[in-house]
Design a protein around this motif. Structure first.
Motif, PDB file in Angstrom:
ATOM      1  N   GLY A 203       0.817  -1.210   0.000  1.00 51.64           N
ATOM      2  CA  GLY A 203       0.000   0.000   0.000  1.00 51.64           C
ATOM      3  C   GLY A 203       0.847   1.254   0.000  1.00 51.64           C
ATOM      4  N   THR A 204       0.163   2.376  -0.184  1.00 49.78           N
ATOM      5  CA  THR A 204       0.818   3.694  -0.268  1.00 49.78           C
ATOM      6  C   THR A 204       0.706   4.407   1.077  1.00 49.78           C
ATOM      7  N   CYS A 205       1.765   5.093   1.468  1.00 54.00           N
ATOM      8  CA  CYS A 205       1.654   5.881   2.711  1.00 54.00           C
ATOM      9  C   CYS A 205       2.610   7.077   2.680  1.00 54.00           C
TER      10      CYS A 205
ATOM     11  N   ILE B  25       6.223  10.415  -0.209  1.00 54.16           N
ATOM     12  CA  ILE B  25       5.116   9.448  -0.287  1.00 54.16           C
ATOM     13  C   ILE B  25       5.695   8.167  -0.870  1.00 54.16           C
ATOM     14  N   PHE B  26       5.470   7.045  -0.180  1.00 57.76           N
ATOM     15  CA  PHE B  26       5.921   5.736  -0.669  1.00 57.76           C
ATOM     16  C   PHE B  26       4.744   5.144  -1.432  1.00 57.76           C
ATOM     17  N   VAL B  27       4.882   5.100  -2.770  1.00 55.94           N
ATOM     18  CA  VAL B  27       3.732   4.775  -3.626  1.00 55.94           C
ATOM     19  C   VAL B  27       3.720   3.302  -4.024  1.00 55.94           C
ATOM     20  N   ASN B  28       2.617   2.644  -3.711  1.00 55.98           N
ATOM     21  CA  ASN B  28       2.385   1.260  -4.137  1.00 55.98           C
ATOM     22  C   ASN B  28       0.915   1.131  -4.508  1.00 55.98           C
ATOM     23  N   THR B  29       0.609   1.368  -5.786  1.00 55.07           N
ATOM     24  CA  THR B  29      -0.791   1.265  -6.211  1.00 55.07           C
ATOM     25  C   THR B  29      -1.195  -0.212  -6.246  1.00 55.07           C
TER      26      THR B  29
ATOM     27  N   LYS C 112      -3.136  -0.901   8.719  1.00 56.63           N
ATOM     28  CA  LYS C 112      -4.099  -2.003   8.683  1.00 56.63           C
ATOM     29  C   LYS C 112      -4.731  -2.200   7.299  1.00 56.63           C
ATOM     30  N   GLY C 113      -4.977  -1.101   6.572  1.00 57.11           N
ATOM     31  CA  GLY C 113      -5.579  -1.221   5.246  1.00 57.11           C
ATOM     32  C   GLY C 113      -4.716  -2.031   4.291  1.00 57.11           C
ATOM     33  N   MET C 114      -3.421  -2.031   4.552  1.00 54.86           N
ATOM     34  CA  MET C 114      -2.507  -2.796   3.679  1.00 54.86           C
ATOM     35  C   MET C 114      -2.645  -4.294   3.942  1.00 54.86           C
ATOM     36  N   VAL C 115      -2.997  -4.659   5.166  1.00 54.99           N
ATOM     37  CA  VAL C 115      -3.293  -6.071   5.456  1.00 54.99           C
ATOM     38  C   VAL C 115      -4.505  -6.490   4.623  1.00 54.99           C
TER      39      VAL C 115
END
Ligand code: KMH
Ligand code: ZN
Length: 273
Positions: free
Chosen positions: A110-112, A119-123, A148-151
């Protein structure tokens, strides 16, 4: 309880010699830090590489040079390249080390925000592309989740076939922009993954050793190293990644668990032994 796998994140991409003069840049320095960590009980070396001047790179040749050199002195260590690289790198650059067929590589889900303006981008499509490639090349992902959203993203992509079963998570706690490094939040993350999944915990900054102790008590694994923290205690810089691994190993043993060897780590993670 099963033995504890210690991962050493020896180099990172954002930490520099200004933070701690022992952060490795050159191949020689990388090998020195990997060996110190391995000798102290790390079975996984999580690896970022740099040019000699410290600039982060995901260049496949630099990775090969460092991984081959590490394997010379840390015979059976699991070397786990990063596919996160450094903030701002393109996907093409980041994914290169997967082509070396490592046993494992990180898969950031995920992005954060990542401090300051970063910003660390992972679409979603990036995660799918990297996940699919890891399945094709038989590379086990360490599923890095900063919130948590990345889980939830990882669980959804597992159902859709982009991430295999027997998932192994890395809860990265305490990044400025991710979930905080607290007992409550670690419990929340732990309770959010399937009961048959394994997990390690990376406490960033001053929460590193608290997170290690809590993970050991919860049945998890631990990550330590300059990527996440350069201090042994407040105001005292670590002389090496080996010192940090030694402190983690002491906590593991003090809490009644044992440190896994690389062979045991492979068994726990379902890698070929
Ligand atoms: N350097 C961070 C932007 C990973 O290794 O997969 C990302 C990172 C995650 O370190
Ligand atoms: Zn990393």
């Amino acid at each position: 309880m099963e033995k504890v796998i210690i991962t050493a994140a020896i180099s990172g991409a954002e930490v520099t010699k200004e933070h701690n003069e022992n952060v490795p840049y050159t191949v020689e320095e990388v090998v020195r830090e990997a060996k110190a960590a391995y000798d102290a009980g790390a079975s996984i070396i999580h690896l970022h590489v740099r040019h000699d001047d410290g600039t982060p790179t995901q260049d496949i040749n630099r990775f090969k040079e460092c991984m081959d050199a590490i394997k010379e002195v840390c015979k059976d260590a699991i070397v786990q390249p990063s596919t996160g690289g450094a903030v701002g790198m393109s996907n093409e650059e980041r994914v290169q080390p997967v082509n070396l067929h490592p046993e494992m590589a990180t898969l950031d889900c995920g992005t954060c925000n990542f401090g300051g303006d970063d910003i660390f981008v992972n679409t979603e499509n990036t995660i799918k592309e990297f996940g699919k490639k890891m399945i094709e090349l038989n590379v086990k992902p360490e599923i890095e989740v900063f919130d948590k959203g990345m889980v939830d993203m990882a669980l959804r992509l597992n159902k859709k076939g982009f991430i295999n079963d027997n998932m192994h998570f890395n809860f990265v706690m305490g990044v400025n922009g991710g979930i905080s490094g607290t007992y409550r939040d670690l419990m929340f993350m732990r309770q959010s993954i399937p009961s048959n999944a394994t997990f390690t915990v990376s406490g960033v900054g001053r929460c590193q050793f608290d997170m290690i102790a809590l993970s050991v008590l919860m049945g998890g694994h631990v990550r330590v190293g300059f990527e996440d923290n350069v201090y042994m205690e407040k105001g005292v810089k670590a002389k090496s990644n080996g010192e940090l691994v030694q402190k983690a190993a002491n906590i593991v043993r003090a809490l009644g668990r044992q440190v896994a060897t690389p062979k045991e780590a492979r068994e726990i993670l379902g890698l070929e032994v």
